[in-house]
Design a protein around this motif. Structure first.
Motif, PDB file in Angstrom:
ATOM      1  N   TYR A  44       0.843  -1.200   0.000  1.00 28.39           N
ATOM      2  CA  TYR A  44       0.000   0.000   0.000  1.00 28.39           C
ATOM      3  C   TYR A  44       0.881   1.254   0.000  1.00 28.39           C
ATOM      4  O   TYR A  44       0.571   2.261  -0.655  1.00 28.39           O
ATOM      5  N   GLY A  45       1.982   1.189   0.757  1.00 28.98           N
ATOM      6  CA  GLY A  45       2.900   2.322   0.802  1.00 28.98           C
ATOM      7  C   GLY A  45       3.524   2.595  -0.545  1.00 28.98           C
ATOM      8  O   GLY A  45       3.643   3.752  -0.963  1.00 28.98           O
ATOM      9  N   TYR A  46       3.927   1.535  -1.243  1.00 25.70           N
ATOM     10  CA  TYR A  46       4.515   1.700  -2.573  1.00 25.70           C
ATOM     11  C   TYR A  46       3.517   2.337  -3.535  1.00 25.70           C
ATOM     12  O   TYR A  46       3.885   3.122  -4.411  1.00 25.70           O
ATOM     13  N   LYS A  47       2.236   2.009  -3.369  1.00 29.50           N
ATOM     14  CA  LYS A  47       1.205   2.530  -4.263  1.00 29.50           C
ATOM     15  C   LYS A  47       0.721   3.925  -3.859  1.00 29.50           C
ATOM     16  O   LYS A  47      -0.137   4.502  -4.530  1.00 29.50           O
ATOM     17  N   GLY A  48       1.249   4.440  -2.757  1.00 32.94           N
ATOM     18  CA  GLY A  48       0.834   5.766  -2.305  1.00 32.94           C
ATOM     19  C   GLY A  48      -0.543   5.797  -1.677  1.00 32.94           C
ATOM     20  O   GLY A  48      -1.187   6.852  -1.623  1.00 32.94           O
ATOM     21  N   LEU A  49      -1.005   4.649  -1.159  1.00 33.76           N
ATOM     22  CA  LEU A  49      -2.357   4.545  -0.614  1.00 33.76           C
ATOM     23  C   LEU A  49      -2.423   4.773   0.888  1.00 33.76           C
ATOM     24  O   LEU A  49      -3.512   4.890   1.445  1.00 33.76           O
ATOM     25  N   LEU A  50      -1.272   4.798   1.552  1.00 33.63           N
ATOM     26  CA  LEU A  50      -1.256   4.779   3.013  1.00 33.63           C
ATOM     27  C   LEU A  50      -0.520   5.995   3.558  1.00 33.63           C
ATOM     28  O   LEU A  50       0.522   6.398   3.044  1.00 33.63           O
ATOM     29  N   ARG A  51      -1.091   6.581   4.621  1.00 36.73           N
ATOM     30  CA  ARG A  51      -0.463   7.687   5.321  1.00 36.73           C
ATOM     31  C   ARG A  51      -0.339   7.335   6.804  1.00 36.73           C
ATOM     32  O   ARG A  51      -1.094   6.494   7.306  1.00 36.73           O
ATOM     33  N   ALA A  52       0.552   8.010   7.490  1.00 35.03           N
ATOM     34  CA  ALA A  52       0.708   7.749   8.919  1.00 35.03           C
ATOM     35  C   ALA A  52      -0.594   8.014   9.665  1.00 35.03           C
ATOM     36  O   ALA A  52      -0.962   7.282  10.585  1.00 35.03           O
ATOM     37  N   ARG A  53      -1.322   9.042   9.272  1.00 35.22           N
ATOM     38  CA  ARG A  53      -2.561   9.369   9.981  1.00 35.22           C
ATOM     39  C   ARG A  53      -3.657   8.342   9.739  1.00 35.22           C
ATOM     40  O   ARG A  53      -4.608   8.258  10.522  1.00 35.22           O
TER      41      ARG A  53
END
Length: 356
Positions: free
Chosen positions: A276-285
């Motif tokens: 998800y991080g690689y795809k830009g789908l996830l944020r810390a918040r």
């Protein structure tokens, strides 16, 4: 990479030490810990249970004993110094980058000033070595909290054993065999309790269990969400988290529970979350928001260096801990990179940086 088997894996077999008064105590306790953990591991192997990590958790060591521990600790054991009040920022950097696990404890109301202090410490450690930051946590709970999970682990000063498990894939397998979610967990928990019986009967020590659902790479908690039709980031993610936590609570009633006993979503330890991080789908918040539904906390997030942004994230985690009246632990790795870049975290691999 840990091999995924039919049986649940012992994610953490942790020896909680008694009080340590001097260097002789320290040396004899480490010898005792290695002996007990090795005997129990052999017994578990005979019953088909694999041990992923063996650990030793101390009850808040003094500065001099921690310094001695640096010479005594061996790579086959993960070692937590416990909740120590004696060490300063420079020593926290030294100890974490040398391989020791350092839990910091915040007790009381949310405080933006304390949050900034923690943010600054985390940045100092990560600047020295990002892998060192994986060994540092901020716990928001009282000092009686005890879990076999690191880094937020501190002995209560009594010789005990702690056990935590790695079992998401086993639940997914049972779902694919046609079981309901509750029955899938019930089947897996019957195996977990067999492992606990082996630990108790072999060690003859009081054994405490953290039944949290935690991942390690391909043995993914996020996959369980997807297989059940609830994306972590979708509108049903909070509900499914609550449901999983209720099942864990119901199935672990009447046993010697300790620690979190909840869903864990450590970003850099779950291959699907990393994707998800690689795809830009996830944020810390996003992970912070999930913790409001009793996820154990914001864990192993890799974020850009930004003392102010991390300060606000930590203050928000403090607030959630107060509101939900459950333990939260935070672990962050700030790096001099932008979202989408990858940070090398050693055994965790290359992990994409996510935005705040």
């Amino acid at each position: 990479m840990v091999e995924i088997s039919e049986k649940p894996i012992i994610r953490a077999l942790t020896y909680f030490t008694g009080r340590i008064r001097d260097i002789n105590d320290l040396e004899s306790t480490l010898f005792r810990a290695r002996e007990v953990l090795s005997i129990v591991e052999r017994a578990l192997n005979e019953f088909g249970f694999k041990v992923f990590t063996k650990r030793v958790s101390f009850p808040g060591l003094s500065r001099s004993l921690i310094t001695r521990l640096l010479d005594l600790a061996e790579s086959d054991l993960l070692v937590s110094i416990g909740y120590s009040r004696e060490i300063d920022d420079r020593e926290i950097v030294e100890f974490t980058t040398s391989g020791l696990y350092v839990p910091l404890l915040h007790i009381g109301e949310p405080s933006i000033d304390r949050a900034r202090y923690y943010s600054q410490i985390i940045h100092k450690v990560s600047s020295a070595n990002p892998i060192g930051a994986t060994r540092l946590s901020i716990g928001f709970h009282d000092k009686s909290f005890q879990t076999p999970y690191f880094p937020d682990s501190s002995s209560r000063g009594m010789e005990e054993l702690g056990v935590a498990f790695l079992y998401p894939k086993q639940v997914v397998n049972e779902l694919e065999r046609g079981k309901t979610l509750f029955d899938a967990f019930a089947h897996v928990f019957s195996e977990l309790k067999k492992a606990v019986e082996v630990v108790e009967s072999t060690s003859r020590l009081h054994t405490l269990v953290d039944y949290s659902l935690s991942p390690w790479m391909e043995n993914s908690v996020a996959e369980l969400y997807e297989k059940s039709g609830y994306g972590i980031l979708g509108p049903g993610g909070l509900y499914f988290t609550w449901l999983l936590n209720r099942i864990i609570s119901e199935l672990s009633v009447g046993v010697n529970r300790t620690g979190f006993n909840e869903v864990m979503l450590p970003y850099a330890e779950d291959s699907l979350l990393v994707n998800y991080g690689y795809k830009g789908l996830l944020r810390a918040r996003d992970l912070l928001a999930l913790s409001s539904t009793c996820v154990a906390g914001v864990d192993m997030i890799v974020v850009p260096e930004d003392i102010d942004a991390l300060t606000k994230l930590i203050a928000s985690a403090m607030s959630i801990a107060i509101v939900k009246q459950r333990p939260i632990s935070l672990r962050a790795i700030p790096v001099p990179m932008k979202p989408g870049d990858s940070a090398d975290l050693g055994r965790f691999g290359k992990i994409p940086v996510i935005p705040y």
